[in-house]
Design a protein around this motif. Structure first.
Motif, PDB file in Angstrom:
ATOM      1  N   GLN A 119      -0.583   8.205  -6.986  1.00  9.69           N
ATOM      2  CA  GLN A 119       0.326   7.056  -6.880  1.00  9.69           C
ATOM      3  C   GLN A 119      -0.360   5.792  -7.412  1.00  9.69           C
ATOM      4  OE1 GLN A 119       1.069   5.812  -2.853  1.00  9.69           O
ATOM      5  NE2 GLN A 119       3.205   5.265  -3.246  1.00  9.69           N
ATOM      6  N   LYS A 120      -1.640   5.628  -7.047  1.00  9.48           N
ATOM      7  CA  LYS A 120      -2.382   4.441  -7.493  1.00  9.48           C
ATOM      8  C   LYS A 120      -2.531   4.445  -9.014  1.00  9.48           C
ATOM      9  CE  LYS A 120      -6.813   4.178  -7.680  1.00  9.48           C
ATOM     10  NZ  LYS A 120      -8.198   4.388  -7.284  1.00  9.48           N
ATOM     11  N   ARG A 172      -1.938   9.862  -2.871  1.00  5.02           N
ATOM     12  CA  ARG A 172      -2.138   8.396  -2.935  1.00  5.02           C
ATOM     13  C   ARG A 172      -2.860   8.009  -4.225  1.00  5.02           C
ATOM     14  NH1 ARG A 172       1.129   5.846   0.037  1.00  5.02           N
ATOM     15  NH2 ARG A 172       0.782   5.725   2.269  1.00  5.02           N
ATOM     16  N   TRP A 215       0.838  -1.197   0.000  1.00  4.23           N
ATOM     17  CA  TRP A 215       0.000   0.000   0.000  1.00  4.23           C
ATOM     18  C   TRP A 215       0.875   1.251   0.000  1.00  4.23           C
ATOM     19  CZ3 TRP A 215      -4.569   2.223  -0.675  1.00  4.23           C
ATOM     20  CH2 TRP A 215      -4.777   3.484  -0.132  1.00  4.23           C
ATOM     21  N   ASN A 216       1.889   1.244   0.861  1.00  3.46           N
ATOM     22  CA  ASN A 216       2.738   2.428   0.967  1.00  3.46           C
ATOM     23  C   ASN A 216       3.468   2.731  -0.344  1.00  3.46           C
ATOM     24  OD1 ASN A 216       2.071   2.960   3.625  1.00  3.46           O
ATOM     25  ND2 ASN A 216       3.634   1.592   4.428  1.00  3.46           N
ATOM     26  N   THR A 217       3.803   1.682  -1.091  1.00  7.09           N
ATOM     27  CA  THR A 217       4.583   1.942  -2.303  1.00  7.09           C
ATOM     28  C   THR A 217       3.719   2.082  -3.561  1.00  7.09           C
ATOM     29  OG1 THR A 217       4.929  -0.424  -2.524  1.00  7.09           O
ATOM     30  CG2 THR A 217       6.715   0.829  -1.516  1.00  7.09           C
ATOM     31  N   THR A 218       2.451   1.701  -3.464  1.00 15.35           N
ATOM     32  CA  THR A 218       1.618   1.788  -4.675  1.00 15.35           C
ATOM     33  C   THR A 218       0.322   2.588  -4.466  1.00 15.35           C
ATOM     34  OG1 THR A 218       0.329  -0.192  -4.181  1.00 15.35           O
ATOM     35  CG2 THR A 218       2.381  -0.523  -5.393  1.00 15.35           C
ATOM     36  N   GLY A 219      -0.135   2.691  -3.220  1.00 11.30           N
ATOM     37  CA  GLY A 219      -1.411   3.366  -2.959  1.00 11.30           C
ATOM     38  C   GLY A 219      -2.576   2.599  -3.565  1.00 11.30           C
ATOM     39  N   ASP A 220      -2.321   1.340  -3.893  1.00 11.43           N
ATOM     40  CA  ASP A 220      -3.306   0.541  -4.629  1.00 11.43           C
ATOM     41  C   ASP A 220      -3.823  -0.588  -3.733  1.00 11.43           C
ATOM     42  OD1 ASP A 220      -4.723  -0.949  -6.406  1.00 11.43           O
ATOM     43  OD2 ASP A 220      -3.098  -1.258  -7.841  1.00 11.43           O
TER      44      ASP A 220
END
Lengths: 356, 659
Positions: free
Chosen positions: B115-116, B112, A57-62
């Motif tokens: 980023q996504k 975020r 999550w921290n590296t992709t926000g996905d």
């Protein structure tokens, strides 16, 4: 030399019990549900040992990447247990690993189906499909890139799924992936039951007890879906039921259809196999949805109770291994539901209600 | 340093409602009171007292936690507690505080989101890139299709926009008017539709040159790595964005924390129309300071009453332990078990001594001990940001290492070798059956004997501590009749004497019958009256006497006798593990020495070094755990009730209240 229960289960069950003790603890569940937003929830995951998922999550926000990481971890659990077992137990774990493989197949098929028949491109979503071998030798790249149904048949041609896919009717173009999904589930349960005969009597009994409840649970869920909401014909419904459960089987469904006029009440039959549920007062046979949902919840509770009994009983049985996979799957579903709830900014109470 | 837990006093005060803010600030500044709700201490039914409103506290606390999530996101710490100053407290503005946090959260959510989206773009391109890598070229991949050509309607960038929903890569071909589009075969029909829309002219396949293909691969790789960098940079942007606002956040955090503590104090106040009442525990030597602070803050318009802890049940009085800082790792071990009961002996110094002796006896090697000491010293210096638990662990390493060094000198063991003669006896020689002439310890039985003596001393100390605790508690019943009381001690002392007498006669003769009657017979009879006496003194008011009571008395008597005999025997013999671990340590070193002797040169050195590393890690851990176990079960079970509650004052420096 014949293995004793202690030598067969001593190491693996100790290892799994240690893991179980830190999985889905009340403290973790409360902290995750109570987290104020998605960022806080991810921090909770990180502090409870799910650092790989939170890192995603921290590296992709996905959020889908996070869920995918959890699913990979779930599959890795099967490999870990397989590495530490041998003989009939190893054979069974091998068969049990069909379950996450089927989940992966279903995910690909849904993407494929959406792309081909509903004209919704797969887009980036193919990245959330496991491409490594789980059990069968499936070329996942071929599958996800299948242009026609023939391509799919070809991918599964040398696997246990070939029979299912050879019959083109399984992909019902007018409706959904309903047929194929049911056939895949049936295949899984059939293979587990077949494999159970190779186990020692005690283990066989334990496995059947657990699997039968799971089958009943699955059948009840289908009855709710297809009988109540889609008004599926009783004879068709009886044909989709998974054989092997405690209470709901095809014969009974046939009998029920003959008594249709008296009201459709498969739950009454199920109660006979689960005496602990017989105190339920289900007087209104027509309030089918409510009674079925209640039964679904209670069956799930029954299953949980069975695992609790297993974990507090004699430690050298297959029960601990089954409990481990059960909790691992539950953990995956729980985290996914809560994290998604947080992402959609649902309140803690709503999430609690959702995951009940 | 005090042998006992600190003496506590309960303060109860009434102040005018108009002075409540000044008094609260002062109470927070001095940070001495562990508050107790008035209703829990006194019967307040006769008064119409209003309790404090906890909703404000919950609201502020929730805001602080939200803020800390932001701090965690940036990987930075909240301000130090030492920076909190009551004088810096400004008005609490809930809307303003919420707005800052919400605004920042919104900004972070936007990053975020970006980023996504970048990540999902990356996933799409990565799929294409992966098929390239596995097949060698786009042409050879069965999953990819490459279109080379140009649109005759619209422009190329519009085509790319239309392809947004499928994985694709498009680029111009230098020095030509043509373009490449790489996409997936599974999306061909969608691609064709779009290309038709733009009246795309497709060039023949033979127009593909190696140079052009390389150019394409190069471009894909560049785009791929650019996306990766952008994703990474979005992640960093989150931290940077937070750090940029650190001063504002620090100031908000401090104010929230001050108000949180402030309202947590006021939560404990009860109110009449014009006055506020509060109560709390504090160490007896801080009474004057607290009283002066309250009087000054209230302008002298207050009533203060002090109550002695003796008037309350010990289990309700908070416990403050004051020990020199040097004992902090051992205090951690004690608190990890439980908090001692109020008024009892603080076991920390006893645990320190017992733990170190046990560790030394199990891991007696000056060289390896020095290594452990160095790990402790260096660890503490390297991991400066570590919490108090880790710091104490490193300090414990220093103590354990020191103890090993001392024991190693006594046993003449330096990395398993006798570099210097043993001051006491050579452990290695004794274990290998070659004890030095004239040594007082000649075989492993002598080593076992040492640990048994040590166990008796530890259990004996535990008993004496228990007697002192019970005497101070005025619990005379248990002081005389409990299995860890004087009667239990009598049994144990006589048991030890009898055992040594029996062993001394070569396991042939027991002390004479008269002595045995005094040792065990009479105490067993006395013990018979314990349960009835307990019934008369403590139970008869709420329990009826009947025939089953007699059965109960008899059963309790039998069980207690069995417990005393088996318990003391097991507790004492349990200390033989100290010898066991010591012998195992020596045996392992001997084994590595023997293996090393079979080789020579570098191999020998490597075996010795790896052997020492293994022994330090394995035996060090075992010795540490076993020493802890002996303290927790054999030592603590004699006297430690663990019924205490920790003294937890509301103070600017206290971390414990940050739920």
């Amino acid at each position: 030399m014949k293995k004793t229960a202690v030598s067969e289960y001593g190491f693996i069950n100790a290892k799994l019990r240690a893991r179980i003790s830190s999985m889905l603890t009340d403290e973790f569940k409360t902290a995750l549900i109570g987290a104020d937003g998605i960022e806080a929830a991810v921090q909770v995951l990180s502090s409870y040992g799910y650092s790989k998922a939170s890192e995603k999550w921290n590296t992709t926000g996905d959020i889908q990447s996070l869920e995918f990481e959890l699913f990979k971890n779930h599959i890795a659990n099967y490999s870990m247990v397989m590495k530490n077992t041998d003989g009939s137990l190893n054979g069974l774990i091998n068969v049990l690993s069909i379950k996450p493989e089927i989940e992966n197949i279903k995910s690909v098929l849904r993407l494929w189906y959406g792309s081909k028949l509903r004209h919704s491109p797969i887009n980036y979503r193919s990245a959330y499909i496991i491409r490594e071998r789980i059990r069968e030798n499936i070329d996942w790249n071929e599958l996800i890139n299948a242009v026609s149904y023939e391509d799919i048949i070809s991918v599964f041609s040398s696997t246990i799924y070939s029979e299912i896919f050879n019959n083109e009717a399984v992909i019902d173009t007018g409706d959904s992936l309903f047929n194929v999904e049911i056939l895949l589930d049936k295949l899984y349960y059939r293979m587990v039951i077949e494999e159970s005969y190779k186990l020692k009597k005690n283990d066989n009994d334990t496995l059947n007890e657990i699997i039968s409840t799971e089958i009943d649970l699955q059948n009840v869920s289908w009855i709710i879906r297809y009988r109540h909401f889609y008004k599926m014909d009783t004879s068709k419904l009886s044909s989709i039921l998974i054989p092997g459960g405690h209470g709901l089987n095809i014969e009974l469904m046939d009998n029920i259809s003959k008594e249709e006029g008296a009201g459709f009440a498969p739950m009454e039959i199920l109660k006979k196999s689960y005496p602990e549920l017989s105190s339920l007062n289900i007087s209104n046979k027509h309030n089918f949805s409510a009674q079925a949902r209640l039964f679904e919840q209670l069956l799930d509770e029954t299953r949980k109770r069975k695992f609790t009994t297993i974990l507090t009983g004699y430690p050298f049985t297959i029960g601990v291994v089954l409990a481990y996979f059960f909790i691992s799957e539950r953990e995956l579903r729980f985290i996914s539901s809560v994290i998604n709830g947080k992402n959609y900014k649902f309140s803690s109470d709503t999430i609690k209600e959702m995951i009940r | 340093m005090s042998l006992f837990t600190s003496r506590m006093k309960l303060l109860s005060a009434v102040v005018l409602e108009s002075r409540i803010d000044a008094v609260t600030s002062e109470l927070l500044r001095i940070g001495l009171l562990d508050f107790v709700e008035i209703s829990k201490l006194f019967n307040t039914d006769d008064f119409s007292l209003k309790s404090g409103d906890s909703s404000l506290y919950s609201e502020i606390s929730a805001l602080r936690k939200k803020l800390e999530i932001i701090y965690n996101n940036a990987g930075i710490d909240t301000p130090f507690r030492e920076e909190l100053n009551i004088g810096d407290m400004t008005e609490y503005k809930p809307d303003y505080s919420s707005e800052i946090i919400s605004k920042l959260n919104y900004e972070l959510a936007s990053i975020r989101d970006k980023q996504k989206n970048l990540h999902q773009e990356y996933l799409k391109l990565n799929e294409i890139s992966n098929y390239f890598t596995t097949s060698g070229s786009a042409k050879d991949s069965k999953f990819l299709i490459v279109s080379k050509g140009h649109p005759t309607r619209g422009n190329f960038s519009d085509i790319l926009k239309n392809l947004a929903s499928i994985p694709h890569f498009g680029t111009d071909i230098p020095e030509t008017n043509n373009f490449f589009i790489v996409s997936l075969r599974r999306d061909q029909s969608l691609l064709n539709n779009i290309l038709d829309k733009f009246q795309w002219i497709e060039l023949d396949e033979q127009h593909y040159g190696e140079e052009e293909t390389n150019h394409l691969i190069d471009k894909i790789n560049k785009k791929n790595s650019m996306l990766r960098q952008e994703i990474e940079s979005a992640g960093k942007q989150i931290a940077e964005h937070i750090i940029l606002k650190k001063d504002e956040l620090d100031s908000l955090w401090k104010n929230l924390r001050l108000h949180e503590l402030y309202s947590s104090i006021q939560n404990n106040f009860s109110h009449t129309v014009n006055t506020s009442l509060f109560s709390g525990w504090l160490p007896a030597d801080k009474v004057l300071r607290a009283e002066e602070a309250i009087r000054n803050a209230s302008g002298g318009e207050c009533i203060i009453e002090w109550s002695e802890a003796e008037n309350f049940s010990r289990e309700n009085v908070p416990v403050e332990i004051r020990q020199p800082k040097v004992f902090s790792p051992f205090r951690m071990l004690v608190e990890n078990y439980a908090v001692p009961e109020y008024g009892s002996i603080d076991p920390t110094p006893f645990v320190a001594v017992a733990y170190m002796i046990m560790f030394g006896l199990m891991f007696g090697d000056a060289g390896q001990g020095l290594v452990i000491m160095l790990i402790g010293i260096l660890g503490g210096r390297i991991i400066k940001k570590a919490g108090s638990g880790v710091k104490n662990l490193f300090k414990l390493f220093i103590f354990c290492g020191g103890s090993s060094v001392a024991a190693g000198i006594l046993f003449g063991s330096y990395f398993g070798n006798e570099l210097f003669p043993a001051v006491w006896f050579n452990y290695h020689s004794v274990v290998s059956g070659n004890a030095e002439a004239g040594s007082s310890i000649v075989d492993v039985y002598d080593i076992l004997k040492i640990t048994i003596y040590f166990g008796i001393a530890v259990i004996g100390t535990g008993l004496v501590i228990n007697w002192i605790n019970l005497y101070r508690k005025k619990d005379y019943f248990n002081l005389f009749l409990d299995k860890s009381g004087l009667l239990g001690g009598w049994f144990y002392g006589c048991g030890v004497y009898t055992a040594f007498y029996f062993v001394g006669t070569g396991y042939k003769v027991l002390p004479d019958a008269g002595l045995l009657t005094i040792f065990f017979g009479i105490p067993v009879i006395i013990l018979f009256f314990k349960a009835p006496l307990h019934f008369i003194l403590h139970e008869r008011d709420h329990k009826q006497f009947g025939i089953f009571s007699l059965v109960d008395f008899f059963m309790e008597w039998i069980v207690e006798i069995l417990e005393i005999f088996s318990g003391y025997l097991a507790n004492t013999l349990s200390f033989m593990r100290v010898a066991g671990l010591g012998i195992a340590h020596v045996s392992l070193m001997t084994a590595f020495d023997t293996i090393a002797a079979m080789t020579n040169g570098a191999a020998s050195v490597i075996i010795l070094i790896s052997g020492n590393i293994l022994v330090i890690a394995l035996e060090g851990l075992s010795a540490g755990i076993q020493a802890l176990r002996l303290n927790y079960y054999e030592f603590f079970s004699r006297y430690f009730t663990g019924k205490g509650i920790a003294y937890n004052p509301v103070s600017l420096r206290n971390r414990k209240q940050e739920g």
